[in-house]
Scaffold this motif. Structure first.
Motif, short mmCIF file in Angstrom:
data_model
loop_
_atom_site.label_atom_id
_atom_site.label_comp_id
_atom_site.label_asym_id
_atom_site.label_seq_id
_atom_site.Cartn_x
_atom_site.Cartn_y
_atom_site.Cartn_z
N THR A 536 0.82 -1.21 0.00
CA THR A 536 0.00 0.00 0.00
C THR A 536 0.85 1.26 0.00
OG1 THR A 536 -1.89 -1.07 1.02
CG2 THR A 536 -1.65 1.29 1.42
N SER A 537 1.96 1.25 0.73
CA SER A 537 2.82 2.44 0.76
C SER A 537 3.37 2.75 -0.62
CB SER A 537 3.97 2.23 1.77
OG SER A 537 4.65 1.02 1.53
N THR A 538 3.71 1.73 -1.39
CA THR A 538 4.24 1.93 -2.75
C THR A 538 3.14 2.42 -3.68
OG1 THR A 538 5.79 0.12 -2.35
CG2 THR A 538 5.52 0.85 -4.64
N ILE A 539 1.98 1.82 -3.60
CA ILE A 539 0.86 2.22 -4.47
C ILE A 539 0.46 3.66 -4.19
CG2 ILE A 539 -1.59 1.80 -4.92
CD1 ILE A 539 -0.98 -1.20 -4.34
N ALA A 540 0.32 4.02 -2.91
CA ALA A 540 -0.05 5.38 -2.55
C ALA A 540 0.98 6.38 -3.05
CB ALA A 540 -0.22 5.49 -1.04
N ALA A 541 2.26 6.01 -2.95
CA ALA A 541 3.33 6.90 -3.41
C ALA A 541 3.26 7.11 -4.91
CB ALA A 541 4.69 6.30 -3.02
N LEU A 542 3.15 6.03 -5.66
CA LEU A 542 3.12 6.15 -7.13
C LEU A 542 1.90 6.92 -7.59
CD1 LEU A 542 4.27 2.51 -7.98
CD2 LEU A 542 5.57 4.61 -8.43
N LYS A 543 0.74 6.62 -7.01
CA LYS A 543 -0.49 7.34 -7.41
C LYS A 543 -0.38 8.83 -7.13
CE LYS A 543 -4.03 3.70 -6.93
NZ LYS A 543 -4.72 3.91 -8.23
N THR A 544 0.16 9.16 -5.96
CA THR A 544 0.19 10.57 -5.56
C THR A 544 1.21 11.37 -6.36
OG1 THR A 544 -0.46 9.86 -3.34
CG2 THR A 544 0.31 12.12 -3.58
N VAL A 545 2.39 10.82 -6.55
CA VAL A 545 3.42 11.54 -7.31
C VAL A 545 2.99 11.72 -8.76
CG1 VAL A 545 5.81 11.48 -8.13
CG2 VAL A 545 5.30 10.83 -5.78
N LEU A 546 2.44 10.67 -9.36
CA LEU A 546 1.97 10.79 -10.75
C LEU A 546 0.82 11.78 -10.85
CD1 LEU A 546 2.22 7.02 -11.71
CD2 LEU A 546 3.39 8.89 -12.92
N GLY A 547 -0.09 11.73 -9.89
CA GLY A 547 -1.20 12.69 -9.90
C GLY A 547 -0.71 14.12 -9.77
N ARG A 548 0.31 14.31 -8.92
CA ARG A 548 0.86 15.66 -8.73
C ARG A 548 1.57 16.14 -9.99
NH1 ARG A 548 1.79 20.04 -8.38
NH2 ARG A 548 2.62 21.36 -6.72
#
Length: 758
Positions: A536-548
Motif C-alpha cells: 500500500t505504501s508503494t501504491i499510494a506513493a506512485l499514485k500521488t506523485v503521478l497525480g501531482r
C-alpha cells in the motif's frame, strides 16, 4: 463532530511577532551532555562551560573521511585569566534565538566578562568575541583525538559505513595539525583508497567504476584558528570522557579588554593541499564589518517566516511543546546551506557517546547508523516539516543529495538488470550504492547482485518517492521552479514501471496482471511487511506523485501522456476487516512482519489520500483504531508517526496526547536533544515527526480548501504562522476558545479558509 466557523469574521491585523523565551542557564554544565547547540550556514557547535572553562565542539556538513564517518573538526577550550567563570561567580549562558548566537557571561568581585559565540551564516567562520571590564589573558586550545591513527573496533564501526561487518582492519587516520602564521592550521585529507572502492568491488561494479560519482575522493576538510594578539604557546595532552587527546594552545602575550578569535573552515576536493590552503586563506582574510548584522538579519527573517507558540492553563506541557518546536527548528536552521542534508542521527550536534551510553568509550565522532549513510525512512521526517514552516530553501541539500546520485542509481539498473530507471535503496551511501554491511558479505551463490541480501531492506525502493513529492511541493508552497527536478522524478518512477515489468517477465510471459496493472511483487511496505504483493505504501506513493505531476503547469504533452498511462497501470489499494470494521491493508498479501512501522496508514501521511474533508475518512480512522498491528506498534518514540496520523485523521484527543509526549523535554539539559530512540542523540527524526504532527493539528489542506484547527484542543491557546500550497501564509491566534486574529496572504485565499473546531 466538527463545528465549521466562517473565516470572514476575523480581519484583525497580524501582530508584530518576536522570537521569545531565549534559553537561559544560570549554572555551568557537568560535561558535554549539558551542551547547548549553536550554529549557522552549515556549521554546528555544542557549547558548554565546565569547571570554569568554556568548551565547544565544531561540526560541519559534508566532512566525510575514508570510512564515511562524519568527522568533527575538533574541540575548542577557552581559559581566561582573571577567570569570570571561577567558583563563586555569577554565571549565565544564553541561547539568543532571535539572533542565532550564544552568550556566556560571568561576574565576580567587580570582574564582568562576556563571551559571544556565533557563526557567520554566509561564510564558514566561527567567531568568539570577548569583552571584559578588566584586561584579560585568553588561552584558546584546539583539541583533537585524531592526533594519531586510531583503530575502530566492534560497535565503534557503527559510525562509519562498515558497521558490524568490517572486512579486516578499519582505521580512522590522523589529521594534520600544526602552528602556522601565528595561528593554527588543521585538516583531514582523505587517502586515495576508501570505503567507496571496497563497496564497488563488493557489488561487482568495477567495470563501471570510472563512471560512478565518488564524493570521498580527494576530499579535504579542516580550517584555521587565530585571534587578536594570540600566539602559539605549546601543546598539551589530556583525556575527556575516557578519550585521549592532544591540544594546541594560542595565548595572548598582553592582556586585553577585548579579544576576537576566529575559526575559519574550508571543505573541498583538492588533489594538492596547497590549493586547499590557498582557498582557506582567501576566506580567512575577507573582512566584513557587517557580517554579524547580515547574520542577525538572516535569523530575524527565519523567525518571521513561521512560528508556533502555545499554552494552556490546564496543561503545562503545551507551552513546553511549543518551546521545543522552536528550539528544534533552530537546530535545523543551523544547516540551512549545507553541502549535505541534516542527518537524522544527530545532525551537527552529536557529542561524546560515553555520556549517552557508558559502555561506548568512543570518540566524539561516533554516531549510530553511520555518517555518510542515508536512511531514507528517517531522513524524510527531518525534511517534510520545512514546507509548512516556509523553509523550502533549506530542502535543497536533501534534494541535491539525491540528484547528485541519479546517474549512479541509473547505472545500477542498467548494469544489473539491463533496464532504465533510477533504483534507490533504503540505506544508501553518499555515493549512491547500498551500504556494504546492509548489502551483505555472506550472500547465496547466484543471488541477484543488484539486491540487498537483508531481511529489513530487501525490495524497499519506494522511499525516494517521498523526496520526489517534496520537490514537486516546493513549487506550490514556495514558487520554486521544479523543471530541473523532472528528469530525476521521471527516472525514479520509470524504475518501478520497468523493474516490475522486468520481474513479471522473469516469472511468466506477461508484464501486467489481468487488469492491466503492474504486479508490485516482491515488494516491501516500509521495513515491516516483507515480500509484499502490491504494498500500500508503494501504491499510494506512485499514485500521488503521478497525480501531482499531472497537475503541473509545465511538462510536454508527451510527458503528460506517459505519466497518465503509468497512473493507469498502478494497482488499487487493498483493504481488510477487523471485527467488521473495514480498514486499509498494508498490502494485498505478505510473507512476514519484520519491523514496527504502520505503512497501512501511509495513505493518510505522507500521501494524503485519506484525511479530513476527504472520502474514506471513516476507513482510515478504523485503521488507526482497530488494526491490531497498528495498535501494537503505537508509540511516540523516535520516528514513530502516530501523532501525525492522529492529527491527519482529526482525532483531537489522540493527536494531543502523542504530540505532548513527542515534544516534551528530552530529559537532557538541552530540552530538544531527544533520543536515542531507535537511532542516536539528538534524534532529528524524533524532532521532525514532532514538528509535522503539531503543524498538522493546526493546518491541513484539501484541493483549494485550507482547514484550520482540524485536530486542535479547544482549551489550548496558540499563535501560529504557517505556510500552505499556492504560496499562501496563514497567521492566526486561537485564544479562550475562539479565533482572535486571522491573517491570510494573499488575501484572495481567505475565501478558502475553513475553521474546524471539534
Amino acid at each position: 463532530m466538527w463545528i465549521i466557523l466562517s473565516s470572514c469574521l476575523w480581519t484583525a491585523q497580524a501582530q508584530n511577532k518576536q522570537v521569545e523565551a531565549n534559553l537561559v542557564w544560570n549554572s555551568q554544565s557537568e560535561n558535554a551532555a549539558g551542551s547547548m547547540p549553536c550554529g549557522g550556514g552549515d556549521i554546528g557547535m555544542n557549547i558548554w562551560v565546565e569547571k570554569g572553562e568554556l568548551l565547544f565542539y565544531i561540526s560541519r556538513s559534508g566532512t566525510f573521511d575514508e570510512n564515511n564517518t562524519l568527522l568533527k573538526m575538533g574541540r575548542v577550550r577557552l581559559k581566561l585569566s582573571p577567570n569570570p567563570f571561577d567558583a563563586g561567580s555569577t554565571f549565565k549562558q544564553e541561547l539568543v534565538l532571535k539572533e542565532g548566537y550564544v552568550k556566556v557571561t560571568g561576574t565576580k568581585a567587580g570582574l564582568q566578562t562576556e563571551v559571544k559565540i556565533w557563526v557567520d551564516v554566509f561564510k564558514p567562520i566561527v567567531h568568539l568575541e570577548l569583552k571584559s571590564n578588566q584586561k584579560t589573558f585568553a588561552e584558546a586550545g584546539f583539541e583533537s583525538w585524531r592526533n594519531e591513527d586510531r583503530l575502530t573496533k566492534g560497535k565503534e564501526n557503527n559510525q562509519n559505513s562498515y558497521k558490524w561487518a568490517p572486512q579486516g582492519e578499519v582505521k580512522t587516520f590522523k589529521d594534520s595539525i600544526a602552528f602556522k602564521n601565528n595561528g593554527l592550521l588543521f585538516f583531514h585529507q582523505n587517502k586515495d583508497f576508501s570505503v567507496f572502492d571496497v563497496t564497488v568491488k563488493q557489488q561487482g561494479m568495477d567495470s563501471v567504476k570510472g563512471k560512478l560519482f565518488n564524493p570521498l575522493k580527494h576530499l579535504v576538510f579542516g580550517g584555521s584558528m587565530q585571534g587578536d594578539g594570540l600566539m602559539p604557546s605549546g601543546t598539551y595532552t589530556g583525556s575527556y570522557s575516557g578519550v585521549a587527546f592532544k591540544g594546541w594552545k594560542l595565548k595572548n602575550a598582553k592582556a586585553l579588554n577585548a579579544i576576537n578569535i576566529t575559526i575559519t573552515l574550508h571543505t573541498a576536493e583538492a588533489q594538492h593541499i596547497n590549493n586547499w590552503e590557498s582557498e582557506l586563506r582567501k576566506t580567512a582574510t575577507i573582512k566584513n564589518k557587517q557580517a554579524f548584522e547580515a547574520t542577525k538579519n538572516w535569523w530575524k527573517s527565519y523567525w518571521e517566516r513561521s512560528f508556533i507558540e502555545m499554552s494552556s492553563q490546564q496543561q503545562p506541557l503545551v507551552a513546553q511543546a511549543g518551546k521545543n518546536y522552536q528550539l528544534f527548528r533552530y537546530m535545523l536552521g543551523c544547516n540551512a546551506f549545507g553541502t549535505y542534508p541534516t542527518k537524522f542521527n544527530g545532525g551537527l550536534f552529536t557529542y561524546d557517546p560515553g555520556l549517552i551510553d557508558s559502555t561506548l568509550k568512543y570518540t566524539p565522532d561516533f554516531r549510530n547508523w553511520g555518517g555518510g549513510t542515508h536512511t531514507a525512512q528517517n531522513q524524510r521526517l527531518v525534511y517534510w516539516p520545512m514546507l509548512k514552516s516556509g523553509d523550502a530553501e533549506m530542502m535543497k541539500p536533501q534534494f541535491d543529495f539525491y540528484t547528485n546520485l541519479l546517474r549512479n542509481a541509473e547505472l545500477r539498473s542498467e548494469f544489473y538488470w539491463g533496464h532504465k530507471g533510477a533504483g534507490f535503496t533504503e540505506q544508501l551511501e553518499n555515493f549512491g550504492l547500498p551500504n556494504p554491511a546492509e548489502y551483505g558479505w555472506k550472500r547465496p551463490a547466484g543471488y541477484d547482485k543488484g539486491m540487498e541480501y537483508n531481511a529489513w531492506l530487501e525490495y524497499e525502493w519506494d522511499t525516494v518517492l517521498e523526496f520526489c513529492m517534496m520537490m514537486l511541493e516546493t513549487e506550490s508552497y514556495a514558487g520554486k521552479d521544479v523543471k530541473p527536478y523532472l528528469p530525476f522524478i521521471e527516472s525514479c518512477l520509470n524504475f518501478f514501471d520497468t523493474h516490475y515489468s522486468y520481474l513479471a517477465r522473469q516469472r511468466g510471459s506477461k508484464a501486467l496482471d489481468g487488469n492491466g496493472h503492474l504486479v508490485l511483487y516482491p515488494g516491501s511496505a516500509a521495513e515491516t511487511y516483507k515480500m509484499a504483493y502490491n504494498a500500500t505504501s508503494t501504491i499510494a506513493a506512485l499514485k500521488t506523485v503521478l497525480g501531482r505531476l499531472l497537475e503541473l503547469k509545465g511538462g510536454s504533452e508527451a510527458q503528460r501522456e506517459t505519466w497518465a498511462a503509468m497512473l493507469k497501470r498502478i494497482p488499487p489499494i487493498s483493504f481488510r476487516e477487523f471485527d467488521g470494521h473495514p480498514t486499509i491493508a498494508p498490502a494485498k498479501v505478505w510473507e512476514r512482519v519484520n519491523n514496527t512501522e504502520s505503512p497501512q496508514l501511509y495513505p493518510v501521511y505522507p500521501w494524503g489520500i485519506y484525511g479530513v474533508g476527504k472520502p474514506g475518512l471513516d476507513t482510515a480512522i478504523n485503521t488507526f483504531k482497530y488494526d491490531t498491528d497498528v495498535l501494537k506498534f503505537k508509540s511516540h518514540v523516535g520516528w514513530k508517526q502516530d501523532n501525525i496520523f492522529a492529527a491527519r485523521l482529526g482525532l483531537v484527543k489522540e493527536a494531543a496526547e502523542f504530540t505532548l509526549l513527542k515534544l516534551k523535554d528530552s530529559g537532557r539539559r538541552f530540552p530538544a536533544f531527544w533520543g536515542p530512540g531507535f537511532d542516536w542523540v539528538p534524534d532529528h527524526n524524533w524532532g521532525g515527526s514532532g514538528m509535522i504532527g503539531l503543524q498538522e493539528m493546526l493546518l491541513q489542506t484539501h484541493k483549494e480548501k485550507i482547514f484550520l484547527f482540524p485536530a486542535w484542543p479547544k482549551e489550548w491557546d496558540v499563535h501560529f504562522k504557517l505556510h500552505a500550497p499556492h504560496q499562501t501564509t496563514v497567521e492566526a491566534v486561537w485564544k479562550n476558545g475562539k479565533v482572535e486574529l486571522l491573517k491570510v496572504i494573499p488575501e484572495s485565499r481567505r475565501k478558502d479558509i475553513v475553521i474546524l473546531v471539534k
